[in-house]
Design a protein around this motif. Structure first.
Motif, PDB file in Angstrom:
ATOM      1  N   GLN A 134       0.807  -1.216   0.000  1.00 42.23           N
ATOM      2  CA  GLN A 134       0.000   0.000   0.000  1.00 42.23           C
ATOM      3  C   GLN A 134       0.843   1.271   0.000  1.00 42.23           C
ATOM      4  OE1 GLN A 134      -3.804   0.009   2.275  1.00 42.23           O
ATOM      5  NE2 GLN A 134      -2.793  -1.618   3.384  1.00 42.23           N
ATOM      6  N   VAL A 135       1.865   1.276   0.854  1.00 41.66           N
ATOM      7  CA  VAL A 135       2.688   2.475   0.960  1.00 41.66           C
ATOM      8  C   VAL A 135       3.498   2.672  -0.316  1.00 41.66           C
ATOM      9  CG1 VAL A 135       4.495   3.587   2.293  1.00 41.66           C
ATOM     10  CG2 VAL A 135       2.765   2.254   3.453  1.00 41.66           C
ATOM     11  N   LEU A 144       1.295   4.260  -2.808  1.00 48.96           N
ATOM     12  CA  LEU A 144       1.111   5.689  -2.570  1.00 48.96           C
ATOM     13  C   LEU A 144       2.331   6.469  -3.044  1.00 48.96           C
ATOM     14  CD1 LEU A 144      -0.595   5.614   0.900  1.00 48.96           C
ATOM     15  CD2 LEU A 144      -1.452   6.825  -1.092  1.00 48.96           C
ATOM     16  N   LYS A 145       3.514   5.889  -2.834  1.00 49.89           N
ATOM     17  CA  LYS A 145       4.733   6.548  -3.297  1.00 49.89           C
ATOM     18  C   LYS A 145       4.752   6.594  -4.821  1.00 49.89           C
ATOM     19  CE  LYS A 145       9.671   6.740  -2.802  1.00 49.89           C
ATOM     20  NZ  LYS A 145      10.864   6.149  -2.246  1.00 49.89           N
ATOM     21  N   LEU A 148      13.892  11.091   0.406  1.00 48.47           N
ATOM     22  CA  LEU A 148      14.318  10.999   1.807  1.00 48.47           C
ATOM     23  C   LEU A 148      14.915   9.631   2.058  1.00 48.47           C
ATOM     24  CD1 LEU A 148      11.464  12.547   3.912  1.00 48.47           C
ATOM     25  CD2 LEU A 148      13.873  13.103   4.098  1.00 48.47           C
ATOM     26  N   LEU A 155      16.682   7.487   6.707  1.00 52.67           N
ATOM     27  CA  LEU A 155      16.172   6.332   7.438  1.00 52.67           C
ATOM     28  C   LEU A 155      15.725   5.296   6.423  1.00 52.67           C
ATOM     29  CD1 LEU A 155      13.833   8.332   9.782  1.00 52.67           C
ATOM     30  CD2 LEU A 155      15.897   7.183  10.498  1.00 52.67           C
ATOM     31  N   THR A 215      13.078   3.205   4.585  1.00 49.59           N
ATOM     32  CA  THR A 215      11.723   3.646   4.314  1.00 49.59           C
ATOM     33  C   THR A 215      10.722   2.554   4.643  1.00 49.59           C
ATOM     34  OG1 THR A 215      11.793   2.851   2.061  1.00 49.59           O
ATOM     35  CG2 THR A 215      12.515   5.114   2.432  1.00 49.59           C
ATOM     36  N   VAL A 216       9.484   2.956   4.817  1.00 49.93           N
ATOM     37  CA  VAL A 216       8.419   1.990   5.052  1.00 49.93           C
ATOM     38  C   VAL A 216       8.234   1.119   3.810  1.00 49.93           C
ATOM     39  CG1 VAL A 216       6.004   1.722   5.711  1.00 49.93           C
ATOM     40  CG2 VAL A 216       7.298   3.656   6.551  1.00 49.93           C
ATOM     41  N   GLU A 217       8.494   1.711   2.625  1.00 53.27           N
ATOM     42  CA  GLU A 217       8.364   0.939   1.394  1.00 53.27           C
ATOM     43  C   GLU A 217       9.323  -0.248   1.403  1.00 53.27           C
ATOM     44  OE1 GLU A 217       7.943   4.311   1.898  1.00 53.27           O
ATOM     45  OE2 GLU A 217       8.816   5.076   0.060  1.00 53.27           O
TER      46      GLU A 217
END
Lengths: 259, 341
Positions: B220-221, B224-225, B268, B271, B273-275
Motif C-alpha cells: 500500500q505504501v 502511494l509513493k 528521503l 532512514l 523507508t516503510v516501502e
C-alpha cells in the motif's frame, strides 16, 4: 569511624526502599466513588473506568517493576524510561496507561461544578494558533478526532515547543510525550493518503533533528473501559458529548502555566 | 482487481439507484436463538451482552458501511463484504468503507466460530485474581476431527501447547484485536499446472480493522509513493513544455517549488523507508486461510467479566469454540513427501 558506618547504614536503608503503585488520590475521589460524576458517570461507570481499571494498571505495574530499576519511579518516569526500549514494552504499556488514565480523570468534575469554570484568556489566545476563534468549533474538532478513531486510544490537546497547540491522536497505549510512541497512525488495515503524508513528515522531522518537547493540556480516553459500562458499546458519541460538559477548566488553565 | 463490479459512479442517476439497496445484518443462528429465547449465551455471554456485541455494534458498523459507501457513491448490488475488503484495501480514499467492512467481517467470522457451552460459568473476578498463581490447563472442549487434531499436534506439539499459544497471544493484545488460527497456502508451479499447497497451520494476530491476509495488505505504501512519483513526472513534463513554449529563460517558480517539494519527499533516504520494510515482508506467493478467530478486545469481557476478567473470558471462550465449524473451514492438507530418486 562511627560517622562513616552510620552513613553507610543510612545509605543501605535508603537503597532498600520499596514502593508499590497504588491508585492515586483524586480531588473528589470519595464523592465520585459514592455518587459517580454528575453528568458523566454512574458510580458503577466510575468504578470501572477509574477505581478498577487504575487498580488493574497499578497492580500490574508493581508486579512488573518489582526489584527492577523502575521500582521507585512514578508511572510518568517509567513510561519515559521504557518508551524507547523494545524489550520493556510490556512495562511501558501499564505505565503509559496508568499515567494517561490519571491525567484524564484528574480534569473531571461534576457537571454543575464544571460549568462554573471556563478556559482562561491565555487558552483562547493559544486556540487561535489552531485556527479556532471560539470554543465550540474547537470542541467539535476535538471530539470528532476522538469519535472517528477506530479501536482503543487517547486524544490529547498538546502544546508544541513553539507554544502552538495541536490535536494529537494516540492509538492504544500511545503517549504524547515522545513521538516515537505517539502511535498516531493505524496501519493495520487500509492506509489512507493522510497517513502516508504523516509518515513522510515524521521522516522529515527526524532528518532535520527536530526537537520533541510536546506536553498535553487536555486529554480524553477512547478506551472501552471509560464508557461501555454507562453508555454501551455504541455509546461513544454520547459519552464524548457528556465528557465535554464535565471538564474542570481550572485544571486545564493551571496546566498551561506548568508547561 | 475489482470483481463483481464495485465501481465509483459519478452520475446522479446511479446514486439514486444505490440508495434503494443496503446491506442487512447477516443472520447468525446461535445468536438469533439467544435473542429469540431471551436467554443467555450459555457459558460465555449474558443476553444483554449478545445484544450489544452483535445486534447493536454489528448494526452500528453496518450503518457506517452503508453510509460511507453511499457518500462515495459506490454500487452495492451484487457485492459482498469479502469482495469489498479485497477490492478496497488498496484504495486510500475509501479507507472508511474498508474499515467498516473489515470490522464487520471479522466480527461475524469470530461469532460464527462459537457455540454455547455448559461447562464454563460467567463470573466477575476481583483484583485479587491478579496475584493468584494461574491454574494448570483445565479444559474439556477439544477438536475431534482426526485430520485437524493430527495437523495441530504435528505443527504445535499438542492441543495443550496450541491452546496456550492461542490464549497467550490473546492476552498479549492490549487494545482491539483478534487471534487467528490460519492455514498457510503456498502457490507453486507455472500457470498451466499451478499447485495449491497447504502444509502449515499458524497462529497470528490482527489489530483494529486489520485483515488476516497479508497478501492484501502489502504494497500500500509503495503504491502511494508510486502515485507521488507519477505526479512528479507529470509536473516535470509540464515544466518542460512551458519552458519550450515561453523560451528557456522563463521558469514557472510555483511549478518548480512544487517539483522540488515532491523530489524532497521521494528522496528521503536517511532512514530506511516503510516501502523497503514492506518489500522485505512481501507476501506475493502466499495466502493465509482463516480457520478460527477469537476476539481479545476489551468490549467483549468488560460487560460480563469486568476489568479483571480477561483471563476468565478467554478460558470460557476456549470452551465455546465450535470445532465442527473450524474443521469445515479447513482446506485439504498437503503432507510433505520426500521422494528418493
Amino acid at each position: 569511624m562511627f560517622n562513616t558506618s552510620k552513613s553507610i547504614a543510612r545509605r543501605t536503608v535508603q537503597s532498600s526502599r520499596r514502593l508499590i503503585h497504588e491508585v492515586p488520590h483524586l480531588k473528589n475521589g470519595k464523592q465520585f466513588a459514592q455518587q459517580g460524576i454528575e453528568g458523566l458517570y454512574t458510580p458503577q461507570g466510575f468504578q470501572t473506568g477509574w477505581t478498577d481499571y487504575q487498580r488493574y494498571l497499578t497492580t500490574n505495574l508493581t508486579l512488573l517493576t518489582n526489584g527492577t530499576e523502575n521500582e521507585l519511579k512514578t508511572p510518568y518516569q517509567i513510561l519515559l524510561n521504557t518508551a524507547k526500549q523494545t524489550t520493556e514494552q510490556h512495562v511501558y504499556h501499564f505505565a503509559s496507561q496508568a499515567h494517561n488514565n490519571h491525567f484524564y480523570f484528574d480534569q473531571l468534575a461534576d457537571k454543575s461544578e464544571a460549568s462554573k469554570t471556563q478556559p482562561s484568556r491565555l487558552f483562547f489566545e493559544k486556540l487561535a494558533s489552531l485556527d479556532h476563534s471560539d470554543l465550540n468549533s474547537f470542541r467539535d474538532e476535538f471530539l470528532l478526532a476522538a469519535d472517528s478513531m477506530f479501536g482503543q486510544g487517547w486524544v490529547f490537546l498538546v502544546e508544541l515547543p513553539d507554544k502552538s497547540l495541536k490535536i494529537l491522536r494516540c492509538h492504544n497505549d500511545g503517549t504524547p510525550y515522545y513521538y516515537g510512541k505517539n502511535q498516531s497512525l493505524d496501519l493495520n488495515g487500509g492506509v489512507d493518503e493522510g497517513s502516508f503524508e504523516y509518515l513522510n513528515n515524521i521522516k522529515k522531522l527526524a532528518k532535520n533533528s527536530a526537537r520533541d518537547y510536546t506536553l498535553p493540556l487536555l486529554g480524553v480516553s477512547c478506551w472501552d473501559h471509560s464508557y461501555v459500562k454507562d453508555y454501551g458499546l455504541t455509546g461513544k458519541a454520547d459519552y464524548l458529548t457528556n465528557f465535554w460538559d464535565c471538564i474542570d477548566w481550572s485544571v486545564i488553565n493551571k496546566r498551561i502555566f506548568e508547561v | 482487481m475489482l470483481k463483481n463490479g464495485i465501481r465509483i459512479k459519478k452520475s446522479g442517476l446511479s446514486l439514486r439507484q444505490v440508495r434503494n439497496f443496503s446491506f442487512q445484518l447477516p443472520s447468525i443462528s446461535t445468536l438469533d436463538q439467544v435473542k429469540a429465547a431471551n436467554s443467555d449465551y450459555d457459558g460465555l455471554f449474558k443476553n444483554s451482552t449478545v445484544k450489544q456485541i452483535w445486534y447493536e455494534r454489528g448494526q452500528h458498523l453496518l450503518d457506517g458501511l452503508n453510509q460511507t459507501m453511499e457518500d462515495h457513491g459506490l454500487d452495492k448490488t451484487g457485492t459482498d463484504l469479502q469482495t469489498i475488503i479485497t477490492g478496497l484495501i488498496s484504495k486510500p480514499q475509501l479507507y472508511g468503507v474498508y474499515s467498516y467492512s473489515a470490522s464487520l467481517y471479522t466480527l461475524q467470522f469470530f461469532l460464527e466460530s462459537l457455540k454455547p457451552n455448559n461447562t464454563s460459568e460467567i463470573s466477575t473476578p476481583t483484583a485479587d485474581t491478579l496475584l493468584k498463581t494461574p491454574a494448570l490447563n483445565e479444559y474439556t472442549n477439544v477438536p475431534t476431527n482426526p485430520v485437524l487434531v493430527d495437523w495441530i499436534n504435528q505443527l504445535f506439539g499438542s492441543i495443550d501447547e496450541f491452546r496456550t499459544l492461542l490464549l497467550n497471544s490473546a492476552r498479549g493484545i492490549k487494545g482491539d484485536g483478534y487471534v487467528w488460527l490460519v492455514a498457510k497456502l503456498t502457490v507453486s508451479g507455472k500457470t498451466e499446472n499451478t499447485k495449491y499447497i497447504y502444509k502449515e497451520l499458524s497462529v497470528t494476530n490482527t489489530y483494529n480493522a486489520g485483515v488476516v491476509d497479508d497478501g492484501l495488505r502489502s504494497g500500500q505504501v509503495t503504491k502511494l509513493k508510486g502515485q507521488k512519483q507519477a505526479r512528479l513526472d507529470n509536473l516535470r513534463k509540464r515544466a518542460d513544455e512551458l519552458s519550450q513554449l515561453e523560451g528557456s529563460s522563463t521558469q514557472n517558480t510555483e511549478l518548480q517549488a512544487e517539483i522540488a517539494q515532491l523530489e524532497d519527499d521521494i528522496n528521503l533516504k536517511e532512514l530506511g523507508t516503510v516501502e523497503e520494510a514492506e518489500d522485505i515482508t512481501v507476501y506475493a506467493n502466499k495466502k493465509l486461510v482463516p480457520l478460527l478467530a477469537i476476539d481479545a478486545s476489551p468490549r467483549n469481557y468488560l460487560l460480563d467479566y469486568g476489568v479483571f476478567g480477561k483471563n476468565k473470558y478467554l478460558d470460557n471462550l476456549w470452551e465455546s469454540i465450535d470445532w465442527d465449524v473450524v474443521a469445515k473451514r479447513m482446506p485439504p492438507r498437503s503432507k510433505q513427501f520426500f521422494s528418493i530418486d
